[in-house]
Design a protein around this motif. Structure first.
Motif, PDB file in Angstrom:
ATOM      1  N   CYS A 347       0.830  -1.212   0.000  1.00 30.99           N
ATOM      2  CA  CYS A 347       0.000   0.000   0.000  1.00 30.99           C
ATOM      3  C   CYS A 347       0.860   1.256   0.000  1.00 30.99           C
ATOM      4  CB  CYS A 347      -0.936  -0.009   1.201  1.00 30.99           C
ATOM      5  SG  CYS A 347      -2.250  -1.250   1.110  1.00 30.99           S
ATOM      6  N   ALA A 348       1.940   1.233   0.761  1.00 26.02           N
ATOM      7  CA  ALA A 348       2.838   2.395   0.799  1.00 26.02           C
ATOM      8  C   ALA A 348       3.503   2.603  -0.553  1.00 26.02           C
ATOM      9  CB  ALA A 348       3.887   2.197   1.893  1.00 26.02           C
ATOM     10  N   ILE A 349       3.959   1.529  -1.177  1.00 25.73           N
ATOM     11  CA  ILE A 349       4.585   1.646  -2.501  1.00 25.73           C
ATOM     12  C   ILE A 349       3.597   2.233  -3.503  1.00 25.73           C
ATOM     13  CG2 ILE A 349       5.525   0.313  -4.435  1.00 25.73           C
ATOM     14  CD1 ILE A 349       6.539  -1.718  -2.302  1.00 25.73           C
ATOM     15  N   ALA A 350       2.357   1.723  -3.475  1.00 32.30           N
ATOM     16  CA  ALA A 350       1.342   2.214  -4.402  1.00 32.30           C
ATOM     17  C   ALA A 350       1.047   3.691  -4.175  1.00 32.30           C
ATOM     18  CB  ALA A 350       0.068   1.381  -4.254  1.00 32.30           C
ATOM     19  N   GLU A 351       1.008   4.115  -2.916  1.00 34.24           N
ATOM     20  CA  GLU A 351       0.694   5.514  -2.619  1.00 34.24           C
ATOM     21  C   GLU A 351       1.817   6.468  -3.038  1.00 34.24           C
ATOM     22  OE1 GLU A 351      -2.469   7.099  -0.805  1.00 34.24           O
ATOM     23  OE2 GLU A 351      -2.468   5.740  -2.520  1.00 34.24           O
ATOM     24  N   VAL A 352       3.049   6.052  -2.845  1.00 33.57           N
ATOM     25  CA  VAL A 352       4.169   6.887  -3.296  1.00 33.57           C
ATOM     26  C   VAL A 352       4.072   7.103  -4.803  1.00 33.57           C
ATOM     27  CG1 VAL A 352       6.684   6.960  -3.595  1.00 33.57           C
ATOM     28  CG2 VAL A 352       5.711   6.278  -1.402  1.00 33.57           C
ATOM     29  N   GLY A 353       3.759   6.038  -5.541  1.00 36.47           N
ATOM     30  CA  GLY A 353       3.601   6.172  -6.990  1.00 36.47           C
ATOM     31  C   GLY A 353       2.359   6.947  -7.372  1.00 36.47           C
ATOM     32  N   ALA A 354       1.282   6.762  -6.613  1.00 36.67           N
ATOM     33  CA  ALA A 354       0.013   7.412  -6.957  1.00 36.67           C
ATOM     34  C   ALA A 354       0.098   8.925  -6.826  1.00 36.67           C
ATOM     35  CB  ALA A 354      -1.108   6.863  -6.064  1.00 36.67           C
ATOM     36  N   ILE A 355       0.699   9.412  -5.749  1.00 39.87           N
ATOM     37  CA  ILE A 355       0.768  10.870  -5.585  1.00 39.87           C
ATOM     38  C   ILE A 355       1.783  11.472  -6.555  1.00 39.87           C
ATOM     39  CG2 ILE A 355       2.487  10.872  -3.705  1.00 39.87           C
ATOM     40  CD1 ILE A 355       0.814  13.180  -2.443  1.00 39.87           C
ATOM     41  N   ALA A 356       2.823  10.707  -6.914  1.00 39.53           N
ATOM     42  CA  ALA A 356       3.777  11.191  -7.918  1.00 39.53           C
ATOM     43  C   ALA A 356       3.101  11.303  -9.286  1.00 39.53           C
ATOM     44  CB  ALA A 356       4.984  10.267  -7.995  1.00 39.53           C
ATOM     45  N   GLU A 357       2.271  10.330  -9.621  1.00 35.92           N
ATOM     46  CA  GLU A 357       1.529  10.399 -10.897  1.00 35.92           C
ATOM     47  C   GLU A 357       0.639  11.626 -10.936  1.00 35.92           C
ATOM     48  OE1 GLU A 357      -1.913  10.342 -13.268  1.00 35.92           O
ATOM     49  OE2 GLU A 357      -2.069   9.729 -11.163  1.00 35.92           O
ATOM     50  N   ARG A 358       0.028  11.970  -9.807  1.00 37.11           N
ATOM     51  CA  ARG A 358      -0.822  13.168  -9.755  1.00 37.11           C
ATOM     52  C   ARG A 358       0.011  14.437  -9.961  1.00 37.11           C
ATOM     53  NH1 ARG A 358      -5.068  13.585 -11.477  1.00 37.11           N
ATOM     54  NH2 ARG A 358      -4.021  12.069 -12.783  1.00 37.11           N
ATOM     55  N   ARG A 359       1.224  14.446  -9.485  1.00 31.42           N
ATOM     56  CA  ARG A 359       2.081  15.617  -9.693  1.00 31.42           C
ATOM     57  C   ARG A 359       2.472  15.752 -11.167  1.00 31.42           C
ATOM     58  NH1 ARG A 359       4.339  13.831  -4.583  1.00 31.42           N
ATOM     59  NH2 ARG A 359       6.055  12.797  -5.690  1.00 31.42           N
ATOM     60  N   ILE A 360       2.712  14.635 -11.836  1.00 31.89           N
ATOM     61  CA  ILE A 360       3.008  14.693 -13.281  1.00 31.89           C
ATOM     62  C   ILE A 360       1.802  15.257 -14.020  1.00 31.89           C
ATOM     63  CG2 ILE A 360       3.603  13.341 -15.330  1.00 31.89           C
ATOM     64  CD1 ILE A 360       4.820  11.243 -13.341  1.00 31.89           C
ATOM     65  N   ALA A 361       0.606  14.761 -13.675  1.00 35.60           N
ATOM     66  CA  ALA A 361      -0.616  15.267 -14.306  1.00 35.60           C
ATOM     67  C   ALA A 361      -0.774  16.763 -14.062  1.00 35.60           C
ATOM     68  CB  ALA A 361      -1.824  14.507 -13.763  1.00 35.60           C
ATOM     69  N   MET A 362      -0.441  17.206 -12.863  1.00 32.11           N
ATOM     70  CA  MET A 362      -0.525  18.629 -12.546  1.00 32.11           C
ATOM     71  C   MET A 362       0.460  19.447 -13.382  1.00 32.11           C
ATOM     72  SD  MET A 362       1.419  21.026 -10.696  1.00 32.11           S
ATOM     73  CE  MET A 362       2.452  19.900  -9.798  1.00 32.11           C
ATOM     74  N   LEU A 363       1.687  18.933 -13.540  1.00 26.06           N
ATOM     75  CA  LEU A 363       2.711  19.686 -14.267  1.00 26.06           C
ATOM     76  C   LEU A 363       2.351  19.893 -15.735  1.00 26.06           C
ATOM     77  CD1 LEU A 363       5.967  18.109 -12.778  1.00 26.06           C
ATOM     78  CD2 LEU A 363       5.207  20.472 -12.480  1.00 26.06           C
ATOM     79  N   ILE A 364       1.713  18.903 -16.366  1.00 30.22           N
ATOM     80  CA  ILE A 364       1.402  19.039 -17.799  1.00 30.22           C
ATOM     81  C   ILE A 364       0.114  19.818 -18.039  1.00 30.22           C
ATOM     82  CG2 ILE A 364       2.651  16.907 -18.350  1.00 30.22           C
ATOM     83  CD1 ILE A 364      -0.082  15.529 -18.727  1.00 30.22           C
ATOM     84  N   ASP A 365      -0.634  20.110 -16.976  1.00 31.10           N
ATOM     85  CA  ASP A 365      -1.890  20.861 -17.078  1.00 31.10           C
ATOM     86  C   ASP A 365      -1.592  22.347 -16.890  1.00 31.10           C
ATOM     87  OD1 ASP A 365      -4.379  22.043 -16.817  1.00 31.10           O
ATOM     88  OD2 ASP A 365      -5.180  20.471 -15.495  1.00 31.10           O
ATOM     89  N   ALA A 366      -1.576  23.075 -17.991  1.00 30.52           N
ATOM     90  CA  ALA A 366      -1.180  24.487 -17.935  1.00 30.52           C
ATOM     91  C   ALA A 366      -2.078  25.298 -17.003  1.00 30.52           C
ATOM     92  CB  ALA A 366      -1.203  25.088 -19.343  1.00 30.52           C
ATOM     93  N   GLY A 367      -3.332  24.911 -16.885  1.00 28.91           N
ATOM     94  CA  GLY A 367      -4.250  25.650 -16.030  1.00 28.91           C
ATOM     95  C   GLY A 367      -3.910  25.538 -14.559  1.00 28.91           C
ATOM     96  N   VAL A 368      -3.213  24.500 -14.164  1.00 28.16           N
ATOM     97  CA  VAL A 368      -2.844  24.309 -12.762  1.00 28.16           C
ATOM     98  C   VAL A 368      -1.382  24.680 -12.528  1.00 28.16           C
ATOM     99  CG1 VAL A 368      -2.738  22.661 -10.848  1.00 28.16           C
ATOM    100  CG2 VAL A 368      -4.539  22.455 -12.572  1.00 28.16           C
ATOM    101  N   SER A 369      -0.510  24.219 -13.395  1.00 33.79           N
ATOM    102  CA  SER A 369       0.932  24.421 -13.185  1.00 33.79           C
ATOM    103  C   SER A 369       1.413  25.797 -13.614  1.00 33.79           C
ATOM    104  CB  SER A 369       1.718  23.365 -13.956  1.00 33.79           C
ATOM    105  OG  SER A 369       1.608  23.588 -15.359  1.00 33.79           O
ATOM    106  N   ARG A 370       0.640  26.454 -14.510  1.00 36.61           N
ATOM    107  CA  ARG A 370       1.029  27.749 -15.094  1.00 36.61           C
ATOM    108  C   ARG A 370       2.333  27.618 -15.886  1.00 36.61           C
ATOM    109  NH1 ARG A 370       0.363  30.986  -9.507  1.00 36.61           N
ATOM    110  NH2 ARG A 370       1.601  29.160  -8.898  1.00 36.61           N
TER     111      ARG A 370
END
Length: 515
Positions: A347-370
């Motif tokens: 569960c810990a391994i999955a969560e570390v990857g899950a929140i990192a994936e959300r950060r990648i999604a945030m970075l490519i979204d110009a509306g959030v990352s600017r």
């Protein structure tokens, strides 16, 4: 070559780390000899007697009521190993097998298993010769011991199995002879003692735990780099926030984030006048998520260290000096502690990857990352990190399926004699693929965050993050326009696995994931 003297029951996590890596020699503390000999004498007396004793002069499992004649006791042990060597699948990694050899020797050396000193010494001799028994990875349900994998390991000691030499399968007898070693000859109960235990499940779980240490630390660095690339706030890392909650992992990792981010010109440039009131959770809640994962990993380390030092075969021999000796049947071979720890770590391994994936999604979204869409200057003509994020999403989703607890499943075996099993072996083995997935996700995040930082030049990030950026760019070039990105993802993942970013984090913050 470093030498490790094993004091039974006192293996440390640092010693297990060295054993996994190899390049060490093992010896047994002299104080263990007397207890080993006393317990062996009890078994030898039982073998010479007429009373039925499970594992000595009876069949096994559902066949425990079948008596075996004295002249067949040695054959009984050999047949046990031969019949139980039924594993399938790819071989276990050498580091896992090294841990199996060492922890089995340490367990038997505690003097509760009734084996001769020669058995323990054989395990150490094979380890010290650098030999790796060929052990298929599938075929254990994690109860009655890891019977199939430990049987394959033992069969190699007997000269009847196989060894793994430079990735190739070789007849064990030839490899033993080339190393100047004589195949082990079993006596009463010794085959059962060698295969009745949790050493495979424990070794696989330790392998996962020790790899997680590196992936976790790398994720703290990649998450910090993403925060700065998105011009996020360091306010949520204020120590007062974490102190009032009181969760130790959260407090410790928040301090590490503060140290990694300290001195960033990027942060200073938007400290005043920033119109974003609060950052997305994937940035703001990193201490809470990563802190909980840190606490989970440390709990798992406590369980697995106890298990690495445990006596887990059956029956057990109690022969205190100067007192009557006796043998007791029990169930220490049931790997439920390992199963639950492996599930928690998954569960810990999955969560570390899950929140990192959300950060990648945030970075490519110009509306959030600017930042420019998909982190590319000419979006449309270039797709940038659009599909790299898709890969990260696929891996994160796969981890969610793999994180389903193995311990809640049980299939009765041995004609319903062994009617509840732990499934610890699979639970621990699946940690490896999950860590591969998460290391790839962290690699993609590092590439995306580094690209984001470059859009903010000439401003610089913190000294630590600039070191991380330079380290990444040593093997992974920028992507101002689309190019073949898969090699960079592979190279970034290799840097994560090699501990490049974990070493930087420890150097700067002193954070040790496993203490």
């Amino acid at each position: 070559m470093t030498s490790i003297e094993i004091t039974p029951g006192q293996l440390t996590l640092d010693q297990l780390r060295q054993i996994r890596a190899g390049g060490v020699r093992l010896s047994l503390h002299a104080s263990a000899d007397a207890a080993i000999r006393r317990s062996a004498a009890v078994v030898q007396a039982a073998a010479a007697g007429d009373a039925p004793v499970y594992g000595v002069n009876t069949g096994f499992g559902k066949l425990a009521s079948t008596r075996i004649s004295k002249e067949d006791l040695a054959t009984l042990q050999f047949n046990l190993i031969r019949s139980h060597s039924v594993g399938v699948g790819a071989p276990l990694a050498p580091g896992v097998v090294r841990l199996m050899l060492a922890t089995k020797a340490a367990s038997l050396a505690r003097g509760f298993s009734g084996v001769r000193p020669e058995v323990v010494q054989c395990l150490l001799d094979v380890f010290n010769a650098g030999l790796v028994p060929y052990v298929p990875s599938q075929g254990s349900v994690g109860a009655s011991g890891d019977l199939a994998p430990l049987s394959h390991m033992t069969l190699a000691l007997l000269g009847e199995g196989e060894m793994l030499v430079d990735g190739e399968r070789r007849p064990a007898r030839q490899v033993l002879e080339a190393a100047g070693l004589v195949p082990l000859v079993l006596q009463a109960k010794e085959g059962l003692a060698l295969i009745n235990g949790t050493q495979t499940s424990t070794a696989l779980a330790l392998e996962g735990l020790l790899r997680f240490e590196t992936v976790y630390a790398s994720a703290v660095v990649s998450g910090s780099l993403s925060l700065d690339a998105a011009r996020g706030s360091d306010g949520p890392f204020d120590p007062r926030i974490h102190e009032v909650r009181g969760q130790p992992g959260q407090i410790e990792v928040a301090a590490a984030y503060r140290q990694v981010l300290a001195g960033s010109e990027i942060r200073q440039s938007h400290r005043d006048g920033d119109d974003r009131v609060q950052d997305p959770y994937c940035l703001r809640c990193q201490p809470q998520v990563m802190g909980a994962c840190l606490d989970q990993a440390r709990y798992c380390a406590e369980v697995l260290l106890r298990e690495a030092n445990a006596v887990t075969d059956n029956p057990l021999v109690f022969a205190p000096e100067g007192e009557p000796a006796y043998m007791v049947s029990g169930g220490n071979f049931h790997a439920e502690p390992v199963a639950l720890a492996a599930d928690a770590l998954a569960c810990a391994i999955a969560e570390v990857g899950a929140i990192a994936e959300r950060r990648i999604a945030m970075l490519i979204d110009a509306g959030v990352s600017r930042l420019p869409p998909f982190l590319t200057a000419n979006a449309g003509l270039n797709s940038g990190f659009m599909i790299a994020h898709v890969t990260a999403a696929a891996l994160a989703s796969e981890n969610k399926s793999l994180a389903h607890p193995a311990s809640v499943d049980s299939l009765p075996t041995s004609a319903n004699q062994e009617d509840h099993v732990s499934m610890a072996t699979f639970g621990a083995r699946r940690l490896g693929p999950m860590l591969d997935n998460t290391a790839h996700i962290i690699g993609i995040e590092l590439l995306a965050a580094a690209q984001g930082i470059e859009f903010l030049r000439p401003l610089k990030s913190s000294a630590t993050l600039e070191q991380a950026h330079a380290l990444l760019r040593r093997d992974c070039p920028p992507m101002p326009s689309d190019h073949f990105l898969a090699p960079s993802i592979s190279a970034a993942k290799d840097q994560v696995d090699a501990g490049a970013f974990a070493g930087l984090l420890t150097q700067v913050t002193g954070l040790r994931v496993l203490r």
